[in-house]
Design an enzyme around this catalytic site. Sequence first.
Site, mmCIF file in Angstrom:
data_model
loop_
_atom_site.group_PDB
_atom_site.id
_atom_site.type_symbol
_atom_site.label_atom_id
_atom_site.label_comp_id
_atom_site.label_asym_id
_atom_site.label_seq_id
_atom_site.Cartn_x
_atom_site.Cartn_y
_atom_site.Cartn_z
ATOM 1 N N ASP A 1 0.871 -1.175 0.000
ATOM 2 C CA ASP A 1 0.000 0.000 0.000
ATOM 3 C C ASP A 1 0.912 1.231 0.000
ATOM 4 O O ASP A 1 2.138 1.134 0.148
ATOM 5 C CB ASP A 1 -0.955 -0.003 1.198
HETATM 6 C C1 NOJ Z 1 -3.951 3.973 0.131
HETATM 7 C C2 NOJ Z 1 -5.150 3.096 0.313
HETATM 8 O O1 NOJ Z 1 -5.076 2.420 1.546
HETATM 9 C C3 NOJ Z 1 -5.341 2.061 -0.791
HETATM 10 O O2 NOJ Z 1 -6.581 1.430 -0.610
HETATM 11 C C4 NOJ Z 1 -5.231 2.710 -2.131
HETATM 12 O O3 NOJ Z 1 -5.470 1.750 -3.135
HETATM 13 C C5 NOJ Z 1 -3.859 3.328 -2.256
HETATM 14 N N1 NOJ Z 1 -3.704 4.346 -1.222
HETATM 15 C C6 NOJ Z 1 -3.621 3.945 -3.621
HETATM 16 O O4 NOJ Z 1 -4.344 5.092 -3.779
#
Ligand code: NOJ
Length: 729
Positions: free
Chosen positions: A262
């Site tokens: 993430d």
């Molecule tokens: C953080 C989020 O937790 C995740 O769900 C998301 O896909 C990513 N950022 C990318 O934007």
Amino acid sequence: MDKEALKELLNDMSLEEKVMQLVQIPGSEYDSDAEITGIERGQAKDRVKRLAGSTLGIWGSRRLRKIQEEYMKEHPHHIPLMFMLDVIHGHKTVLPCPLGQGATFDPDAVRKGAALQAMEAAADGVHATFSPMADLCRDARWGRIMESTGEDKLLNSFMAAAMVEGYQGGDLKDPAHIDACVKHFAAYGAAEGGRDYNNTELSEHTLREYYLRAYGEAIKKDPAMVMTSFNSINGIPATGSTFLMKKILREEFGFKGVLISDWGAVGELINHGYAKDQKDAALKGMTAGVDIDMCSGCYSGYLEELVKEGAVSHEMLDEAVLRVLNMKNDLGLFEDPFRGLDKESAPVITKEGRLLAREAVAGSLVLLENKEKVLPLKNEKNAFIGPFADTKRLQSSWAFSGEDDNTVSVWEAALEVYGAENIRTAAGCTMFDQDAVTARGIRHLDNWQEENERLLREALETAEWADTVVLCIGEDSTQSGEATSKVSLQLPAVQLKLINEIKKTGKRIVTLIFTGRPLELKEVRELSDALMICWLPGTEGGHGVLDVISGKTSPSGRLPVSFPYTVGQEPLHYDAYPTGRPKPEKGPFEYTSRYLDCENGALYPFGYGLSYTSFEYYDAKLSAEELSANEAITASVRVRNSGNTKGSVTVQLYIRDVTGSRVRPVRELAGFKKISMDPGAEETVSFEIKEEMLRFWTAEEKWESEAGKFLVWICDSSVGGKPLEFSLR
Ligand code: NOJ
């Protein structure tokens, strides 16, 4: 490109090129209009921009074509850049938020919705979406519950699998499909206290039985990617956990695709206290098996050095890079790096897409109360009051590529149905209490007090004119989603005041709740004649809502998550383990497992939802009293639409394993069927029960069933029905 050619390409790449395939940088590095948060534009060095394997947060075929053209010119091996985006519940046509999609109990509709999202995103140059979110969520304080399909492992499994199928289709080279990414591995939804990014403490059996199930089922559909989660589990950050990523994800689930972190999660291993610096974080991420480092800079800064020093082996690096190259190859990017980038204009919202979204909205609405059958609305004087009555802000914070301008508000749809002469509208109050904190900061309005006094006066006049008030209230989209944890599940005080004031007019009140999370609705229930959950319904929100309240369609959604009496009950879920002192149905209750000041169960339980018609369940039976391996028992029930209108019913099957080597939940959803029935129609609804459905993570740490007694309910919610009984030999 065939597999041999791909390997040759890999062998020909320099160490730096290889490492950079594992680096993802924000789209803002390439395009200043990118919709992302995090690091500022211009932080990545030129060399990283020239070689990074993927980027995120940008879309639009003309824009991306330009970026791809420049990138391909510079890249030594002309390996295309991959574009990823959070297409969570719609790209242009925005469907109900995932929690609303869970409420449909209709995986086929969800699959079709995902296919629509993929088609629109692909036509806008997007190669992959960071969806589905398969996180099990039992805590309404956690704002990301909006992005989940709820609290149940089986429902989540069906929905996550359907989304992967819908996004990816049968063939990823088909330009109407995109890669799916199952996230957030693992147990992100179990954050302690419902506080986002927080630690989770889960026994291995609860992790396996509940939290891992939906990821596992979605992974069976072969998603291109899996994303790690931000949280730590039992003291180890997921992004650095070899147990999760190697043992469970790769070995047990057999996941062959790309594992992406993430945002910034590799770097956050330092904040967790699990890595001492960025280099150590890169080593720990690689060792756990994270292929792509999303935006932390650890791989771009230190991976090359780690390989040169021998801390990360060439084999380990090559395996990860090959997975990324394979992913690009599966999309046909080597043959056509400009896939989806040949369009001059953005994809348009089609009539068919709108229809699909409208039906999805109608199927997601959950009718909780309908006293005196106040719904469907009569053709009399109806006033649409409240901050959600005339707003186009009906999509979640995770639908940033969808535009509010395309959204049909409740008021616009009401005008189409009833005509301007028969209805009125008023905002009634502001959306927020003064100084409410949202994901986008504090909402402060200088003249908040005066403004609300004016809005209330206007609303009361409008209510006086009407026969029925349709009160459109709820939680703004900036109050659910990432980083929106709350310790209160109350509606804003200013909205509660509005409903109390309108109640004093004596008019009938139909309350529509727009929300991304369960809220406390005890007071609202008492003040309302009808009560319906509308979630964050998206582009066709107004139409879908009007289809239901006008009676064109009967409501058919079911709660995918428990709505509590009070926040103090959270985390709350129907499939709880029993206790040694269960609370009896009738007192005395002393020294039993209960709250002194509240019910144990939900105000509105999982699986609950009303229709305009009524359904009778009778003649529930099992085809046998005993089950053995390789056999099946049929559980069946007769269902009759005993009302006057057509409607859909979601028949639910629950099972309880009465005695086991570990305690088993009081009930678990084991199947569901949503069927549409004409008035007076009757049919037999049946489910097969097989031995494999009864397996669990036993005390011996094996997936096995155990002989003994089982209870079965075929009913209309997680608290309904009378149990039948069979035994497993
Ligand atoms: C953080 C989020 O937790 C995740 O769900 C998301 O896909 C990513 N950022 C990318 O934007």
